[in-house]
Design a protein around this motif. Structure first.
Motif, mmCIF file in Angstrom:
data_model
loop_
_atom_site.group_PDB
_atom_site.id
_atom_site.type_symbol
_atom_site.label_atom_id
_atom_site.label_comp_id
_atom_site.label_asym_id
_atom_site.label_seq_id
_atom_site.Cartn_x
_atom_site.Cartn_y
_atom_site.Cartn_z
ATOM 1 N N TRP A 40 5.865 8.294 0.822
ATOM 2 C CA TRP A 40 4.465 8.400 0.528
ATOM 3 C C TRP A 40 4.030 9.573 1.249
ATOM 4 O O TRP A 40 3.089 10.379 0.618
ATOM 5 N N ILE A 41 4.756 10.067 2.350
ATOM 6 C CA ILE A 41 4.044 11.065 3.273
ATOM 7 C C ILE A 41 4.434 12.389 2.521
ATOM 8 O O ILE A 41 3.487 13.149 2.270
ATOM 9 N N PRO A 42 5.597 12.739 2.265
ATOM 10 C CA PRO A 42 5.942 14.119 1.533
ATOM 11 C C PRO A 42 5.494 14.142 0.106
ATOM 12 O O PRO A 42 5.148 15.337 -0.240
ATOM 13 N N THR A 43 5.538 13.054 -0.525
ATOM 14 C CA THR A 43 5.020 13.134 -1.948
ATOM 15 C C THR A 43 3.534 13.218 -1.994
ATOM 16 O O THR A 43 3.012 14.083 -2.814
ATOM 17 N N THR A 44 2.837 12.751 -1.017
ATOM 18 C CA THR A 44 1.199 12.891 -1.037
ATOM 19 C C THR A 44 0.903 14.354 -0.739
ATOM 20 O O THR A 44 -0.138 14.983 -1.081
ATOM 21 N N ALA A 45 1.549 14.968 0.269
ATOM 22 C CA ALA A 45 1.500 16.608 0.648
ATOM 23 C C ALA A 45 1.812 17.119 -0.582
ATOM 24 O O ALA A 45 1.086 18.290 -0.874
ATOM 25 N N ALA A 46 2.998 16.804 -1.141
ATOM 26 C CA ALA A 46 3.232 17.665 -2.372
ATOM 27 C C ALA A 46 2.083 17.797 -3.353
ATOM 28 O O ALA A 46 1.730 18.681 -4.213
ATOM 29 N N ALA A 47 1.495 16.480 -3.614
ATOM 30 C CA ALA A 47 0.470 16.330 -4.680
ATOM 31 C C ALA A 47 -0.646 17.127 -4.202
ATOM 32 O O ALA A 47 -1.486 17.899 -4.955
ATOM 33 N N LEU A 68 0.820 -1.083 -0.186
ATOM 34 C CA LEU A 68 -0.143 -0.010 -0.152
ATOM 35 C C LEU A 68 0.741 1.282 0.033
ATOM 36 O O LEU A 68 0.634 2.035 -0.660
ATOM 37 N N PRO A 69 1.710 1.499 0.943
ATOM 38 C CA PRO A 69 2.729 2.626 0.823
ATOM 39 C C PRO A 69 3.432 2.831 -0.535
ATOM 40 O O PRO A 69 3.658 4.170 -0.951
ATOM 41 N N VAL A 70 3.806 1.777 -1.286
ATOM 42 C CA VAL A 70 4.503 1.865 -2.457
ATOM 43 C C VAL A 70 3.467 2.412 -3.441
ATOM 44 O O VAL A 70 3.804 3.163 -4.461
ATOM 45 N N ALA A 92 7.388 24.643 -9.096
ATOM 46 C CA ALA A 92 8.575 24.568 -9.141
ATOM 47 C C ALA A 92 8.979 24.554 -7.608
ATOM 48 O O ALA A 92 10.037 23.683 -7.173
ATOM 49 N N ALA A 93 8.546 25.499 -6.784
ATOM 50 C CA ALA A 93 8.848 25.503 -5.448
ATOM 51 C C ALA A 93 8.460 24.132 -4.724
ATOM 52 O O ALA A 93 9.193 23.483 -3.928
ATOM 53 N N THR A 94 7.318 23.803 -4.939
ATOM 54 C CA THR A 94 6.660 22.380 -4.468
ATOM 55 C C THR A 94 7.657 21.203 -4.724
ATOM 56 O O THR A 94 8.200 20.575 -3.829
ATOM 57 N N THR A 95 8.233 20.985 -5.946
ATOM 58 C CA THR A 95 9.123 19.985 -6.453
ATOM 59 C C THR A 95 10.475 20.086 -5.622
ATOM 60 O O THR A 95 10.828 19.248 -5.321
ATOM 61 N N VAL A 96 10.957 21.554 -5.739
ATOM 62 C CA VAL A 96 12.182 21.601 -5.029
ATOM 63 C C VAL A 96 12.173 21.363 -3.516
ATOM 64 O O VAL A 96 13.042 20.826 -3.004
ATOM 65 N N VAL A 97 11.231 21.673 -2.684
ATOM 66 C CA VAL A 97 10.888 21.534 -1.586
ATOM 67 C C VAL A 97 10.837 19.857 -1.324
ATOM 68 O O VAL A 97 11.525 19.246 -0.383
ATOM 69 N N LEU A 98 10.196 19.116 -2.211
ATOM 70 C CA LEU A 98 9.965 17.745 -2.039
ATOM 71 C C LEU A 98 11.315 16.764 -2.205
ATOM 72 O O LEU A 98 11.318 15.987 -1.460
ATOM 73 N N LEU A 99 12.082 17.288 -3.113
ATOM 74 C CA LEU A 99 13.072 16.458 -3.327
ATOM 75 C C LEU A 99 14.244 16.099 -2.228
ATOM 76 O O LEU A 99 14.370 14.854 -1.983
ATOM 77 N N PRO A 100 14.483 17.039 -1.421
ATOM 78 C CA PRO A 100 15.396 16.696 -0.121
ATOM 79 C C PRO A 100 14.278 15.852 0.754
ATOM 80 O O PRO A 100 15.186 15.062 1.793
ATOM 81 N N LEU A 101 13.493 16.228 0.841
ATOM 82 C CA LEU A 101 12.314 15.319 1.801
ATOM 83 C C LEU A 101 12.413 13.936 1.480
ATOM 84 O O LEU A 101 12.186 13.009 2.409
ATOM 85 N N ALA A 107 0.786 9.232 -6.209
ATOM 86 C CA ALA A 107 1.042 10.664 -5.695
ATOM 87 C C ALA A 107 2.333 11.370 -6.444
ATOM 88 O O ALA A 107 2.120 12.637 -6.967
ATOM 89 N N ILE A 108 3.379 10.628 -6.602
ATOM 90 C CA ILE A 108 4.658 11.064 -7.489
ATOM 91 C C ILE A 108 4.259 11.286 -8.902
ATOM 92 O O ILE A 108 4.807 12.200 -9.409
ATOM 93 N N THR A 109 3.329 10.360 -9.454
ATOM 94 C CA THR A 109 2.779 10.811 -10.771
ATOM 95 C C THR A 109 1.891 11.809 -11.004
ATOM 96 O O THR A 109 2.259 12.677 -11.834
ATOM 97 N N VAL A 110 1.114 12.319 -9.993
ATOM 98 C CA VAL A 110 0.530 13.411 -10.013
ATOM 99 C C VAL A 110 1.368 14.775 -9.995
ATOM 100 O O VAL A 110 1.098 15.625 -10.572
ATOM 101 N N VAL A 111 2.290 14.652 -9.023
ATOM 102 C CA VAL A 111 3.253 15.685 -8.854
ATOM 103 C C VAL A 111 4.067 16.182 -10.228
ATOM 104 O O VAL A 111 4.080 17.196 -10.681
ATOM 105 N N ALA A 112 4.481 15.035 -10.735
ATOM 106 C CA ALA A 112 5.432 15.062 -12.056
ATOM 107 C C ALA A 112 4.238 15.473 -13.208
ATOM 108 O O ALA A 112 4.948 16.481 -13.973
ATOM 109 N N GLU A 113 3.100 15.032 -13.327
ATOM 110 C CA GLU A 113 2.267 15.456 -14.385
ATOM 111 C C GLU A 113 1.985 16.758 -14.292
ATOM 112 O O GLU A 113 2.112 17.705 -15.328
ATOM 113 N N LEU A 114 1.636 17.440 -13.274
ATOM 114 C CA LEU A 114 1.211 18.759 -12.940
ATOM 115 C C LEU A 114 2.350 19.579 -13.042
ATOM 116 O O LEU A 114 2.239 20.823 -13.691
ATOM 117 N N ALA A 115 3.661 19.360 -12.448
ATOM 118 C CA ALA A 115 4.783 20.131 -12.852
ATOM 119 C C ALA A 115 5.185 20.391 -14.089
ATOM 120 O O ALA A 115 5.326 21.434 -14.709
#
Length: 385
Positions: free
Chosen positions: A221-228, A36-38, A204-213, A44-52
């Motif tokens: 899945w936690i920071p990625t879901t938040a970014a999405a 499930l976490p996977v 751009a800012a959301t993606t940059v903040v997400l990467l180090p997290l 979530a990462i798909t949503v982030v990447a598509e919207l970015a």
């Protein structure tokens, strides 16, 4: 559509295994808790990447690379290779194959260059550079708790040398294959400014903040879901038309769920016992056997079922790392060896870029054994001694 139908078929087979008792309900429940976490991360990462990408982030980065290269084709290609490695490491294999590929192809066309070397760079590095972090590949996320309960730091401390080698070897081989096309100069074109600056800078800012997290001890899945969630809110305010169910990778989720159930049922039939003796030992021949089995299985069926089938046979963390080398850096021969390759090819078809599968296979037969051999040797040299 094909992926969804295949996933539905696998899901039905898995359900049949559960109904007949071949796959005990307790095993299915444990599998669900693990997977499930996977799946949440993958969605979530798909949503982030598509919207970015929709906001123009990837296009802007490609424009920066074109300017930095100052008209030198080799420098531009090296920048694309570096971007592919970073994209794969932090945003996953599918992001590089699906979202970065069209940007790179259009960048090459605007520069008057043949797209094929650039397209091959993205798909090869989407696979081979997916050894850097747990979030780089679904197989990594499955292996990470066994490899390093401490998080991305422990994962990287074990796999940094293989990841480096698996990133560098394909780049060197691509240069040898296409060195004539990568020489010379081009005239960079001026890239258009983002149509919505607020949307662009928010993404751009959301993606940059997400990467180090993604490199911390947090479950990915936690920071990625938040970014999405952040990007979904911003797009709902600024560009509602971009929000649709197509952002959700339903076909991928269906396929992975069905795949996990079927392979778990196969283990109930004795697949684990059949492969049980493969993963013992941390000497170089044993590690090469494990990595080679992963690469062979990936090119015969697909890298995810190959990983799931061989995972119980990996008796040590180092052996499991060798398996990851095989299933991550090895799927470069057949079109179906990794889902990312199939998705990459569909994007190229939409862009009218023709790829000969015969040529792809021929090049893959060269790069795969060299990459897997070199990366596994690096693992043995730096982690198994």
């Amino acid at each position: 559509m094909r992926l969804a139908l295949t996933g539905l078929g696998l899901l039905l087979l898995g359900a049949l295994a559960m109904v007949t008792g071949l796959l005990p309900p307790t095993d299915a429940l444990q599998l669900g808790e693990r997977v499930l976490p996977v799946l949440v991360f993958a969605a979530a990462i798909t949503v982030v990447a598509e919207l970015a990408a929709d906001a123009g982030v990837f296009t802007a980065v490609a424009g920066v690379l074109a300017r930095v290269s100052r008209g030198r084709t080799l420098v531009l290609w090296l920048c694309v290779a570096a971007l592919s490695i970073l994209s794969t490491a932090f945003l996953s294999i599918d992001t590089t194959a699906v979202l970065l590929t069209p940007v790179v192809v259009l960048l090459a066309r605007h520069a008057g260059l043949r797209p094929l070397p650039f397209a091959l760079t993205t798909v090869w590095l989407a696979n081979t550079a997916s050894l850097w972090l747990p979030v780089s590949n679904l197989s990594n996320l499955l292996a990470a708790p066994k490899l390093s309960p401490s998080g991305a730091g422990g994962f990287l401390s074990l796999l940094w040398a293989p990841a480096l080698v698996a990133s560098v070897v394909p780049v060197l081989l691509l240069f040898l294959f296409f060195r004539r096309e990568l020489s010379g100069r081009f005239r960079p074109e001026q890239t258009a400014s983002p149509s919505d600056r607020v949307l662009f800078w928010s993404s751009a800012a959301t993606t940059v903040v997400l990467l180090p997290l993604l490199t911390t001890g947090l479950e990915p899945w936690i920071p990625t879901t938040a970014a999405a969630a952040v990007l979904l809110i911003v797009f709902a305010i600024r560009r509602r038309r971009s929000l649709s169910w197509r952002l959700f990778p339903g076909s991928l989720i269906l396929f992975v769920c069905g795949l996990f159930l079927v392979v778990s049922a196969a283990h109930s039939l004795g697949l684990g016992r059949l492969l049980g003796g493969l993963g013992h030992g941390t000497d170089l021949p044993a590690l090469l056997a494990m990595a080679g089995s992963g690469a062979l299985g990936s090119n015969l069926v697909n890298n995810l079922p190959a990983y799931l089938a061989l995972e119980p046979a990996a008796g040590t963390p180092v052996s499991l790392a060798a398996l990851l080398i095989g299933v991550n850096a090895g799927p470069l021969v057949t079109p179906w060896a990794s889902l990312a390759t199939l998705l990459w090819h569909s994007r190229l078809q939409a862009l009218n870029v023709r790829v000969s599968w015969r040529g792809y296979l021929t090049l893959g037969l060269v790069v795969t054994p060299l990459t897997v051999l070199a990366a596994t040797s690096a693992l043995w040299l730096f982690a198994a001694q």
